[in-house]
Design a protein around this motif. Structure first.
Motif, PDB file in Angstrom:
ATOM      1  N   ARG B 130      30.084  50.951  46.132  1.00 36.46           N
ATOM      2  CA  ARG B 130      30.095  50.810  44.670  1.00 36.46           C
ATOM      3  C   ARG B 130      29.526  52.046  43.992  1.00 36.46           C
ATOM      4  NH1 ARG B 130      28.439  45.456  45.788  1.00 36.46           N
ATOM      5  NH2 ARG B 130      30.242  44.071  45.672  1.00 36.46           N
ATOM      6  N   GLN B 210      43.902  50.073  41.574  1.00 36.28           N
ATOM      7  CA  GLN B 210      43.451  48.741  41.996  1.00 36.28           C
ATOM      8  C   GLN B 210      44.614  47.804  42.297  1.00 36.28           C
ATOM      9  OE1 GLN B 210      40.844  47.554  38.862  1.00 36.28           O
ATOM     10  NE2 GLN B 210      39.026  47.858  40.109  1.00 36.28           N
ATOM     11  N   GLY B 243      39.355  45.142  54.168  1.00 38.42           N
ATOM     12  CA  GLY B 243      38.939  46.354  53.473  1.00 38.42           C
ATOM     13  C   GLY B 243      40.092  47.156  52.902  1.00 38.42           C
ATOM     14  N   SER B 246      40.879  46.536  49.245  1.00 34.99           N
ATOM     15  CA  SER B 246      39.912  46.904  48.220  1.00 34.99           C
ATOM     16  C   SER B 246      40.406  48.137  47.469  1.00 34.99           C
ATOM     17  CB  SER B 246      38.568  47.201  48.876  1.00 34.99           C
ATOM     18  OG  SER B 246      38.650  48.417  49.576  1.00 34.99           O
ATOM     19  N   TYR B 248      39.034  50.855  47.080  1.00 39.18           N
ATOM     20  CA  TYR B 248      38.597  52.135  47.644  1.00 39.18           C
ATOM     21  C   TYR B 248      39.609  52.723  48.613  1.00 39.18           C
ATOM     22  CZ  TYR B 248      34.313  49.993  45.978  1.00 39.18           C
ATOM     23  OH  TYR B 248      33.384  49.365  45.211  1.00 39.18           O
TER      24      TYR B 248
END
Lengths: 188, 293
Positions: B130, B210, B243, B246, B248
């Motif tokens: 984050r 996103q 993951g 996400s 990222y």
């Protein structure tokens, strides 16, 4: 974030030793150190310029230099040192600026500064000889620099401040210099 | 062993793409200086290909927010990177960014000299991902408080290009080049430390991506939970625990290359807002949609 901060702090500490602290947040623009053609006023220049450096890359005469980190907030912005290489008004940089920091102006609309003759240094004004290097170098000869009984006189309405006269002046210190008087007008 | 040649596909292509992107910003100033070839100009802060301008969205947005001035060519130039990030996610970071190229080159040298391999490597300092948002928001806030864009002259993706241009055209380096060295040194502490936690451009692209269409899909049925994907992921994402969904994830394909069971695959989500077809419905339509392994 902390690491970059810390790193920058260490870096900044190093610079403070080498340059005056006031220089980090004050404009590098002064006599004979000018912005490229079409530049917006200095109070907005540093915030709108994205430091992409394409003006310097496109400049065929390599007149435009990029400031480095020692200039603090102004790092990465373009300047022209007219004593080293003046602007030849090819107008390439204004065409490629992606942010409009250099406005698309024509050659005659450029106002990088205003040339000023120092009559105590100029050979012709002192009466020691006849030199008209500045008159010959001026791209708007007989318009921006006129001769008054062979002595050079600058016409402020026409002078674009390209610095060719300063570059050509053989006297040291330069008898004709460019003052960036338009850079510090408040914008809008 | 029949699967062997299929492995490391994306890794090869990615390194090729990164090398091409790096060569582009290396050759452009040379062509400009020696052959006056000005068709392509600039680097990944602002790239001009003929009349097509590409402006980095972070720098453009920062300039827009601080000077409160809309300039149409700049907005149009930002459109292409924004659309790419919107559909493909942070692909700029992993497939184009010159910093990424330098990182991967360093990794190749390390693999050759010190037998470095991501599976045996252990990150020394692991922080919360984050932090990337903190970097992005903090960056914008700080520049708006100071009234000067901060990122623009310490932006490593742009910095590499500028350093190359200065070196080639002016035969000098700017002091900011040390920032690139510092980032590469941080890479020896944690893989891609800067890209993971500090890069505001990466943060912005992650934010835009996103709801990206291109994602790495995890087929849980095939997954043996070996944890290799998490080890090889340059961002240290827990891929076997979702993951890759996400924001990222930067679609580098490293986990897809290394997955021993083939549980990870790139897929293109046709429309984000349509509900996925349920297993029952697809079974009813075509006799056997999920063949047994």
């Amino acid at each position: 974030m902390m690491h970059r901060r810390l790193f920058l702090k260490i870096l900044a500490g190093g610079f403070l030793a080498s340059c005056a602290p006031g220089e980090l947040a004050s404009s590098p623009i002064k006599t004979n150190v000018l912005r490229p053609p079409g530049a917006i006023p200095e109070d907005l220049f540093a915030s709108r310029c994205i430091r992409c450096g394409r003006c310097a890359e496109s400049c065929p005469y390599r007149s435009i230099k990029i400031l480095d980190l020692r200039h603090g907030f102004y790092a990465g912005t373009p300047v022209i040192y007219v004593e080293k290489v003046p602007c030849y008004l090819c107008m390439r940089c204004v065409k490629i600026c992606p942010t409009g920091t250099l406005r698309k102006v024509s050659q005659k609309e450029v106002r990088m500064g205003l040339a000023r003759v120092n009559r105590r240094l100029c050979v012709t004004w002192k009466g020691e000889g006849i030199c008209r290097s500045c008159y010959n170098a001026c791209p708007f000869r007989e318009e921006a620099i006129k001769l008054d009984r062979l002595r050079p006189v600058v016409m402020p309405e026409v002078c674009v401040g390209c610095g060719l006269c300063t570059y050509a002046c053989p006297v040291r210190p330069k008898a004709i210099v460019v003052e960036p008087i338009y850079a510090f007008r408040t914008s809008r | 062993m029949s699967k062997r040649p299929k492995r490391l596909r994306y890794g090869r292509w990615r390194y090729l793409s990164l090398s091409a992107a790096f060569l582009l910003i290396l050759i452009t100033p040379l062509l400009n200086l020696y052959f006056h070839f000005t068709f392509i100009q600039g680097w990944y802060q602002s790239l001009g290909i003929g009349r097509l301008w590409i402006v980095s969205p972070l720098e453009g947005l920062e300039s827009l927010l601080i000077s409160k001035y809309l300039y149409l060519p700049s907005l149009i130039g930002m459109l292409i990177p924004i659309l790419v990030a919107f559909y493909l996610g942070r692909v700029f970071c992993s497939w184009v960014c010159p910093i990424s190229f330098l990182h991967e080159t360093v990794d190749k040298i390390r693999a050759w000299l010190f037998r470095y391999h991501p599976i045996t490597w252990r990150d020394r300092l692991v922080l919360s991902l984050r932090l990337l948002w903190v970097a992005l928001i903090g960056e914008f806030l700080l520049s708006m408080i100071l009234g000067f864009p901060i990122f623009v002259f310490v932006s490593p993706p742009g910095l590499v290009g500028r350093e190359l241009m200065l070196a080639i055209i002016f035969h000098s380096f700017a002091l900011e080049g040390f920032i690139v060295l510092a980032i590469l040194l941080l890479h020896f502490v944690t893989r891609r430390f800067y890209c993971r936690y500090l890069c505001p451009l990466g943060g912005l692209l992650a934010f835009l991506g996103q709801k990206r269409r291109l994602k790495v899909r995890l087929k849980s049925r095939k997954c043996s939970a070996c944890g290799i994907c998490e080890k090889v992921c340059p961002l240290g994402l827990p891929v076997n625990r979702g993951g890759s969904y996400s924001p990222y994830c930067w679609n580098c394909g490293e986990c897809v290359d290394y997955c021993p069971t083939g549980a990870l695959k790139f897929y293109w989500k046709r429309s984000y807002y349509l509900k996925p077809v349920s297993v029952e419905a697809s079974k009813a339509r075509s006799g056997n949609p999920l063949p047994d392994e």
